[in-house]
Design a protein around this motif. Structure first.
Motif, PDB file in Angstrom:
ATOM      1  N   GLY A 222       0.806  -1.212   0.000  1.00 29.27           N
ATOM      2  CA  GLY A 222       0.000   0.000   0.000  1.00 29.27           C
ATOM      3  C   GLY A 222       0.839   1.261   0.000  1.00 29.27           C
ATOM      4  N   ARG A 223       1.980   1.219   0.664  1.00 27.80           N
ATOM      5  CA  ARG A 223       2.858   2.388   0.691  1.00 27.80           C
ATOM      6  C   ARG A 223       3.661   2.537  -0.598  1.00 27.80           C
ATOM      7  NH1 ARG A 223       1.581   0.920   5.580  1.00 27.80           N
ATOM      8  NH2 ARG A 223       1.903   2.204   7.441  1.00 27.80           N
TER       9      ARG A 223
ATOM     10  N   TYR B  70      19.241   2.115  -1.108  1.00 31.28           N
ATOM     11  CA  TYR B  70      18.251   1.924  -2.164  1.00 31.28           C
ATOM     12  C   TYR B  70      16.813   2.241  -1.755  1.00 31.28           C
ATOM     13  CZ  TYR B  70      22.071  -0.517  -4.504  1.00 31.28           C
ATOM     14  OH  TYR B  70      23.275  -0.845  -5.078  1.00 31.28           O
ATOM     15  N   PHE B  71      16.497   2.224  -0.473  1.00 32.97           N
ATOM     16  CA  PHE B  71      15.102   2.382  -0.066  1.00 32.97           C
ATOM     17  C   PHE B  71      14.894   3.402   1.041  1.00 32.97           C
ATOM     18  CE2 PHE B  71      15.736  -2.019  -1.488  1.00 32.97           C
ATOM     19  CZ  PHE B  71      14.807  -2.089  -2.516  1.00 32.97           C
ATOM     20  N   GLN B  72      15.909   4.197   1.350  1.00 31.15           N
ATOM     21  CA  GLN B  72      15.806   5.101   2.496  1.00 31.15           C
ATOM     22  C   GLN B  72      14.755   6.178   2.289  1.00 31.15           C
ATOM     23  OE1 GLN B  72      19.495   6.941   3.622  1.00 31.15           O
ATOM     24  NE2 GLN B  72      18.792   7.469   5.673  1.00 31.15           N
ATOM     25  N   GLU B  73      14.413   6.499   1.024  1.00 32.77           N
ATOM     26  CA  GLU B  73      13.432   7.549   0.785  1.00 32.77           C
ATOM     27  C   GLU B  73      12.013   7.120   1.170  1.00 32.77           C
ATOM     28  OE1 GLU B  73      13.710   4.996  -2.864  1.00 32.77           O
ATOM     29  OE2 GLU B  73      15.105   5.952  -1.461  1.00 32.77           O
ATOM     30  N   LEU B  74      11.812   5.826   1.355  1.00 32.27           N
ATOM     31  CA  LEU B  74      10.505   5.346   1.791  1.00 32.27           C
ATOM     32  C   LEU B  74      10.340   5.602   3.280  1.00 32.27           C
ATOM     33  CD1 LEU B  74      10.480   1.931  -0.123  1.00 32.27           C
ATOM     34  CD2 LEU B  74       9.367   4.071  -0.798  1.00 32.27           C
ATOM     35  N   GLY B  75       9.199   6.148   3.684  1.00 33.01           N
ATOM     36  CA  GLY B  75       8.992   6.571   5.061  1.00 33.01           C
ATOM     37  C   GLY B  75       9.148   5.453   6.075  1.00 33.01           C
TER      38      GLY B  75
ATOM     39  N   ALA C 218      12.783   4.477   6.387  1.00 34.81           N
ATOM     40  CA  ALA C 218      13.526   5.492   7.141  1.00 34.81           C
ATOM     41  C   ALA C 218      13.288   5.331   8.644  1.00 34.81           C
ATOM     42  CB  ALA C 218      13.105   6.885   6.684  1.00 34.81           C
ATOM     43  N   ARG C 219      12.059   4.957   9.021  1.00 38.92           N
ATOM     44  CA  ARG C 219      11.766   4.741  10.437  1.00 38.92           C
ATOM     45  C   ARG C 219      12.551   3.546  10.977  1.00 38.92           C
ATOM     46  NH1 ARG C 219       8.370   1.452  13.420  1.00 38.92           N
ATOM     47  NH2 ARG C 219       7.822   2.324  15.467  1.00 38.92           N
ATOM     48  N   ILE C 220      12.610   2.472  10.210  1.00 39.52           N
ATOM     49  CA  ILE C 220      13.364   1.280  10.630  1.00 39.52           C
ATOM     50  C   ILE C 220      14.837   1.624  10.801  1.00 39.52           C
ATOM     51  CG2 ILE C 220      14.126  -1.015   9.923  1.00 39.52           C
ATOM     52  CD1 ILE C 220      11.427  -1.348   8.513  1.00 39.52           C
ATOM     53  N   LEU C 221      15.396   2.337   9.821  1.00 42.71           N
ATOM     54  CA  LEU C 221      16.816   2.695   9.892  1.00 42.71           C
ATOM     55  C   LEU C 221      17.090   3.633  11.065  1.00 42.71           C
ATOM     56  CD1 LEU C 221      17.548   3.241   6.087  1.00 42.71           C
ATOM     57  CD2 LEU C 221      18.231   1.304   7.504  1.00 42.71           C
ATOM     58  N   ASP C 222      16.180   4.555  11.313  1.00 48.42           N
ATOM     59  CA  ASP C 222      16.360   5.478  12.437  1.00 48.42           C
ATOM     60  C   ASP C 222      16.396   4.726  13.758  1.00 48.42           C
ATOM     61  OD1 ASP C 222      16.298   8.291  13.580  1.00 48.42           O
ATOM     62  OD2 ASP C 222      14.489   7.442  14.485  1.00 48.42           O
ATOM     63  N   ARG C 223      15.524   3.701  13.898  1.00 51.04           N
ATOM     64  CA  ARG C 223      15.515   2.919  15.131  1.00 51.04           C
ATOM     65  C   ARG C 223      16.797   2.102  15.276  1.00 51.04           C
ATOM     66  NH1 ARG C 223      11.109   4.078  18.474  1.00 51.04           N
ATOM     67  NH2 ARG C 223      10.662   1.902  18.948  1.00 51.04           N
ATOM     68  N   VAL C 224      17.303   1.574  14.156  1.00 50.12           N
ATOM     69  CA  VAL C 224      18.547   0.816  14.208  1.00 50.12           C
ATOM     70  C   VAL C 224      19.709   1.736  14.582  1.00 50.12           C
ATOM     71  CG1 VAL C 224      20.201  -0.519  12.848  1.00 50.12           C
ATOM     72  CG2 VAL C 224      17.746  -0.922  12.559  1.00 50.12           C
TER      73      VAL C 224
END
Length: 292
Positions: free
Chosen positions: A106-107, A223-228, A231-237
């Motif tokens: 959906g996203r 490759y996918f950081q622009e997806l919201g 980005a949330r997953i990476l920020d938590r990591v």
């Protein structure tokens, strides 16, 4: 409607519990007694806080039914039918994974499930980036997945195929929900279990797990950081890495929780009968100021 499945299950199981031949083994009676007392205490809190109407609430039914569920699980264990529970857990993980994948779709394409914040005004808009499965909050899904992960790890020797698939799906869902506590719990419990069995296998797991984690991490970053939601997953990591390098007080959320937990432990000797309010700990945090 939320309570209907639980009420139906209790209506079916309770008569069987009364007429069934199987009882709770003596070694489980201590745990059962503790659970009965805990459930009674929680139900009393609800009635004091909400009045007689609390008896009809879902959370009251949940607490009241806990001892029955414990008896059911004890019977399953005594009859050696843990494989049935493993299959039920695996079916749950498959369903949650499909829902999460459909949320991701959906996203990405607009064809799929909307964020949970679209389904009700009571859900904060910040939830739009969460991958929650059938839950409102991704942390709730992650907590359930973490408990199921421990089940599969402990029974890996008995049901290797089911356990392997269960662990894979648990890791996938834990990464999607980006729950730091559950991710760390999985890492620590896996290492503890592996080193308790074989040091060589544990070292191999560390090497393979580190390589796969780095591969996924850099793939998502470049490759996918622009997806919201990515980005949330990476920020938590990144926040986990920051906490490990700079200390727990470098993260606002973790520092708030740590101070709250330490404050609770320091006041154990003066808690008395508690606040008589379920999930309300404000009475113990007044001295810490308005931030809490």
């Amino acid at each position: 409607l939320n309570a209907a499945p639980v009420l139906l299950s209790l209506a079916i199981y309770f008569p069987y519990l009364l007429v069934g031949n199987g009882g709770v083994p003596p070694r489980h009676l201590g745990a059962l007694l503790f659970l009965v007392l805990f459930s009674m205490w929680a139900c009393i809190y609800l009635i004091i806080g909400r009045g007689g109407s609390a008896v009809a609430s879902m959370i009251f039914v949940f607490f009241a039914s806990l001892p029955l569920f414990f008896v059911a699980i004890a019977r399953v264990h005594e009859s050696g039918e843990e494989e049935f529970i493993a299959k039920v857990f695996l079916a749950f993980l498959v369903w949650q994974s499909l829902v999460v994948l459909w949320q991701i779709a959906g996203r990405l394409s607009g064809i799929g499930f909307d964020p949970v914040s679209r389904y009700g005004a009571e859900v904060p808009e910040s939830y739009t980036l969460m991958l929650t499965g059938t839950y409102y909050n991704s942390n709730d899904l992650a907590a359930t997945v973490g408990a199921i992960f421990a089940f599969f790890v402990l029974l890996k020797g008995r049901f290797p195929l089911l356990s392997n698939w269960g662990v894979i799906l648990c890791v996938f869902l834990a990464v999607c929900t980006a729950s730091r506590a559950v991710l760390l719990f999985m890492i620590v419990s896996t290492l503890y279990f592996a080193f308790s069995r074989s040091v060589l296998k544990a070292i191999l797991i560390v090497i393979v797990g580190t390589c796969l984690s780095l591969l996924v991490f850099f793939g998502l970053t470049y490759y996918f950081q622009e997806l919201g939601f990515v980005a949330r997953i990476l920020d938590r990591v990144f926040s986990i890495i920051r906490i490990l390098t700079d200390g727990v007080y470098s993260d606002n959320s973790m520092s708030l929780r740590l101070v709250s937990y330490l404050q609770f432990l320091r006041n154990l000797d003066v808690l008395g009968w508690g606040s008589f309010k379920l999930k309300d700990y404000s009475i113990f945090l007044v001295s810490l100021g308005p931030r809490f």
